[in-house]
Every structure is written in structure tokens, then in C-alpha cells.
Motif scaffolding. Structure first.
Motif, PDB file in Angstrom:
ATOM      1  N   MET A   1       0.809  -1.217   0.000  1.00 22.08           N
ATOM      2  CA  MET A   1       0.000   0.000   0.000  1.00 22.08           C
ATOM      3  C   MET A   1       0.846   1.273   0.000  1.00 22.08           C
ATOM      4  N   GLY A   2       2.169   1.111  -0.123  1.00 27.49           N
ATOM      5  CA  GLY A   2       3.036   2.277  -0.183  1.00 27.49           C
ATOM      6  C   GLY A   2       3.186   2.997   1.135  1.00 27.49           C
ATOM      7  N   LEU A   3       2.977   2.294   2.250  1.00 30.95           N
ATOM      8  CA  LEU A   3       3.057   2.934   3.565  1.00 30.95           C
ATOM      9  C   LEU A   3       4.478   2.990   4.098  1.00 30.95           C
ATOM     10  N   LEU A   4       5.336   2.092   3.609  1.00 24.71           N
ATOM     11  CA  LEU A   4       6.722   2.075   4.047  1.00 24.71           C
ATOM     12  C   LEU A   4       7.581   2.767   2.994  1.00 24.71           C
ATOM     13  N   ARG A   5       8.169   3.867   3.370  1.00 25.74           N
ATOM     14  CA  ARG A   5       8.884   4.701   2.403  1.00 25.74           C
ATOM     15  C   ARG A   5      10.299   5.002   2.875  1.00 25.74           C
ATOM     16  N   GLY A   6      10.942   3.964   3.443  1.00 24.73           N
ATOM     17  CA  GLY A   6      12.317   4.130   3.887  1.00 24.73           C
ATOM     18  C   GLY A   6      12.443   5.270   4.873  1.00 24.73           C
ATOM     19  N   PRO A   7      13.387   6.183   4.651  1.00 25.19           N
ATOM     20  CA  PRO A   7      13.599   7.293   5.586  1.00 25.19           C
ATOM     21  C   PRO A   7      12.443   8.281   5.621  1.00 25.19           C
ATOM     22  N   PHE A   8      11.511   8.193   4.661  1.00 27.67           N
ATOM     23  CA  PHE A   8      10.373   9.115   4.621  1.00 27.67           C
ATOM     24  C   PHE A   8       9.140   8.545   5.323  1.00 27.67           C
ATOM     25  N   THR A   9       9.262   7.353   5.891  1.00 25.91           N
ATOM     26  CA  THR A   9       8.136   6.758   6.599  1.00 25.91           C
ATOM     27  C   THR A   9       7.836   7.547   7.864  1.00 25.91           C
TER      28      THR A   9
ATOM     29  N   ILE B   1      13.131  -0.359  -3.824  1.00 30.15           N
ATOM     30  CA  ILE B   1      12.254   0.015  -2.708  1.00 30.15           C
ATOM     31  C   ILE B   1      12.023  -1.187  -1.802  1.00 30.15           C
ATOM     32  N   ILE B   2      11.807  -2.358  -2.411  1.00 30.51           N
ATOM     33  CA  ILE B   2      11.588  -3.571  -1.620  1.00 30.51           C
ATOM     34  C   ILE B   2      12.815  -3.875  -0.763  1.00 30.51           C
ATOM     35  N   LEU B   3      14.002  -3.803  -1.364  1.00 26.70           N
ATOM     36  CA  LEU B   3      15.224  -4.092  -0.620  1.00 26.70           C
ATOM     37  C   LEU B   3      15.457  -3.056   0.477  1.00 26.70           C
ATOM     38  N   GLN B   4      15.155  -1.810   0.160  1.00 25.10           N
ATOM     39  CA  GLN B   4      15.350  -0.753   1.149  1.00 25.10           C
ATOM     40  C   GLN B   4      14.471  -0.978   2.369  1.00 25.10           C
ATOM     41  N   ASN B   5      13.187  -1.311   2.134  1.00 24.82           N
ATOM     42  CA  ASN B   5      12.277  -1.531   3.245  1.00 24.82           C
ATOM     43  C   ASN B   5      12.604  -2.820   3.990  1.00 24.82           C
ATOM     44  N   ALA B   6      13.003  -3.860   3.249  1.00 24.33           N
ATOM     45  CA  ALA B   6      13.361  -5.114   3.903  1.00 24.33           C
ATOM     46  C   ALA B   6      14.596  -4.924   4.779  1.00 24.33           C
ATOM     47  N   PHE B   7      15.556  -4.155   4.269  1.00 24.89           N
ATOM     48  CA  PHE B   7      16.783  -3.899   5.037  1.00 24.89           C
ATOM     49  C   PHE B   7      16.472  -3.082   6.285  1.00 24.89           C
ATOM     50  N   SER B   8      15.622  -2.034   6.123  1.00 19.40           N
ATOM     51  CA  SER B   8      15.305  -1.183   7.274  1.00 19.40           C
ATOM     52  C   SER B   8      14.538  -1.975   8.329  1.00 19.40           C
ATOM     53  N   ARG B   9      13.760  -2.984   7.892  1.00 19.64           N
ATOM     54  CA  ARG B   9      13.022  -3.817   8.836  1.00 19.64           C
ATOM     55  C   ARG B   9      13.976  -4.657   9.693  1.00 19.64           C
ATOM     56  N   MET B  10      15.129  -5.006   9.128  1.00 24.68           N
ATOM     57  CA  MET B  10      16.077  -5.851   9.855  1.00 24.68           C
ATOM     58  C   MET B  10      16.920  -5.050  10.835  1.00 24.68           C
TER      59      MET B  10
END
Length: 253
Positions: A145-153, A239-248
Motif C-alpha cells: 500500500m506504499g506505507l513504508l517509504r524508507g527514511p520518509f516513513t 524500494i523492496i530491498l530498502q524496506n526489507a533492510f530497514s526492517r532488519m
């Protein structure tokens, strides 16, 4: 939590004691016997309002829980048994809650404001809280849904499908400006979370920042291509990798 297609989304009702001693419920959810008894100790339920399209499922069953309450929805009734329509033309809670509809989008979302407590109710699908701790299914939902936007979340985000259902950006922006002009420091979100203090308004400003900037209004061509563009943007590998990495990371997003 209410399970929406195996996604654990919060659905949260607001219970308001009116000046006449009765109770209004905004954004009803399934009520068990213990919750029903707790509400009735506050006062008899007189009105129940679903503030947004897509949030009317519980209106079908809540009449059995609170049979004497008037039921309201954002759409006109099509049969005598349907809930009444709540509109800007008539204030249903003149002594307690001011309400108005967010124009320019198909959800007809209606917000409610209590000036005495500086509280805003009825924000449901316009924006929802983000979270790092609800499991993988909710993480995937947020990503899609585009809710996770890396540093802009931020703590609250607009689900990307909302932008596809804006019918008039000028009317939509004017409604958001009207909402943010209210003097509030409490927001109860229909999809979970009650925010107190300066973050209540600042969170909404951040969530609606894109729509509030008129330079972001799409052309007609862009409007047609919007859904394709968002799907491609949302699922870009980077974007997927960025969010997956930030989740870890231990500090999350």
C-alpha cells in the motif's frame, strides 16, 4: 484486531457521551457482551455512525446489539431498513459534535470534531498508522500500500489507493485544509491509535503533505496512468530491498 483478508488491521470505535446523557458510537466494531455492558454503563446508545464507505459491515449487526439506536452511514438509504445518510446539510449532534465530509474523493469520509475536548474522530481510510511489530502479513500489506517509504516513513501514512480515488484535487485539498484549521490536539483513528498533543495535528499534516501541495496534482494523462505508476513504483526492487533492510535494523524504520 479485525482480520481483513488475513491482514491484522486495527478497527477502533469511538464512544462519545453526549450532553443529553446518551451515547454515540463513531466507526462501530463487533461488540462482545462485556463491551456492550461497559458502553451501556456510560449511557444508552442513541446513535451509531459509520464515517466512511467500506466501514459499514458492523452497521448490519450492531442493530441487534443496540436495537434502539439510530444508525447513520455516508450513503443514501435504498430501503427502509438501511441506515440514514449523514450529510453536511444537517448536523446530527448540534450540541456535541460538528461533522463535515471530506470532499473530492469517493469514500465520502466524514470527520467529527468536539471543540470542548479538542478531539477529532472519524479519520478512517484517509490515513492509517504504520507499524513495525504486527508481523509479516501486516509488513507486506504496508509495503504493497506504499506505507513504508524508507527514511520518509512517518507514523501515519496515506494508502496509495486513496490517490487513485480522488475525483477533484482542489475540493480534496480544501477539505484537508478545513480539517487542519480546526483546533485539535487529540485524534482517534478508525484503524487504531489515539494520538495526544502536538503530534496529533503534525501527524496528519505529514500524512497529507503530498495532497496539500498543489504542484503534485496530476494531469489527466497522469490520472489515467496513476494506478500503473504506483504499482511499478511500489514494487521496484530497490524500494523492496530498502524496506526489507530497514526492517532488519534494530531501530526499524
Amino acid at each position: 484486531f479485525i482480520n481483513h483478508s488475513n491482514i491484522p488491521l486495527d478497527d477502533q470505535a469511538s464512544v462519545v457521551k453526549l450532553r443529553d446523557g446518551s451515547v454515540a458510537i463513531v466507526n462501530p466494531v463487533p461488540f462482545d457482551e462485556a463491551t456492550k455492558a461497559w458502553i451501556e454503563r456510560i449511557g444508552p446508545v442513541s446513535k451509531i455512525v459509520s464515517p466512511c464507505k467500506g466501514h459499514d459491515e458492523c452497521l448490519k449487526t450492531v442493530k441487534d446489539v443496540f436495537p434502539r439506536a439510530k444508525r447513520y452511514h455516508v450513503q443514501p438509504p435504498t430501503s427502509p431498513d438501511d441506515p440514514l445518510e449523514i450529510t453536511d446539510d444537517h448536523q446530527e449532534f448540534p450540541d456535541d459534535l460538528y461533522h463535515f465530509r471530506i470532499q473530492g474523493q469517493i469514500f465520502k469520509e466524514t470527520v467529527f470534531y468536539d471543540s470542548s475536548t479538542k478531539a477529532l474522530l472519524g479519520i478512517t481510510d484517509s490515513c492509517i498508522p504504520t507499524s513495525d511489530n504486527r508481523g509479516d502479513s501486516f509488513f507486506i500489506y504496508q509495503l504493497g500500500m506504499g506505507l513504508l517509504r524508507g527514511p520518509f516513513t512517518s507514523r501515519f501514512q496515506v494508502q496509495n489507493y486513496n490517490w487513485m480515488f480522488i475525483t477533484n484535487y482542489q475540493e480534496y485539498r480544501a477539505s484537508l485544509q478545513k480539517l487542519l484549521a480546526l483546533d485539535f490536539d487529540v485524534v482517534t483513528h478508525g484503524h487504531g491509535g489515539t494520538v495526544h498533543g502536538p503530534e496529533a495535528k503534525e501527524g496528519l499534516k505529514k500524512a497529507f503533505n503530498f495532497a496539500l501541495n498543489e504542484t503534485n496534482d496530476p494531469s489527466r494523462f497522469e490520472s489515467v496512468m496513476l494506478s500503473t505508476k504506483w504499482i511499478l513504483d511500489t514494487f521496484r526492487p530497490g524500494i523492496i530491498l530498502q524496506n526489507a533492510f530497514s526492517r532488519m535494523l534494530p531501530f526499524g524504520n
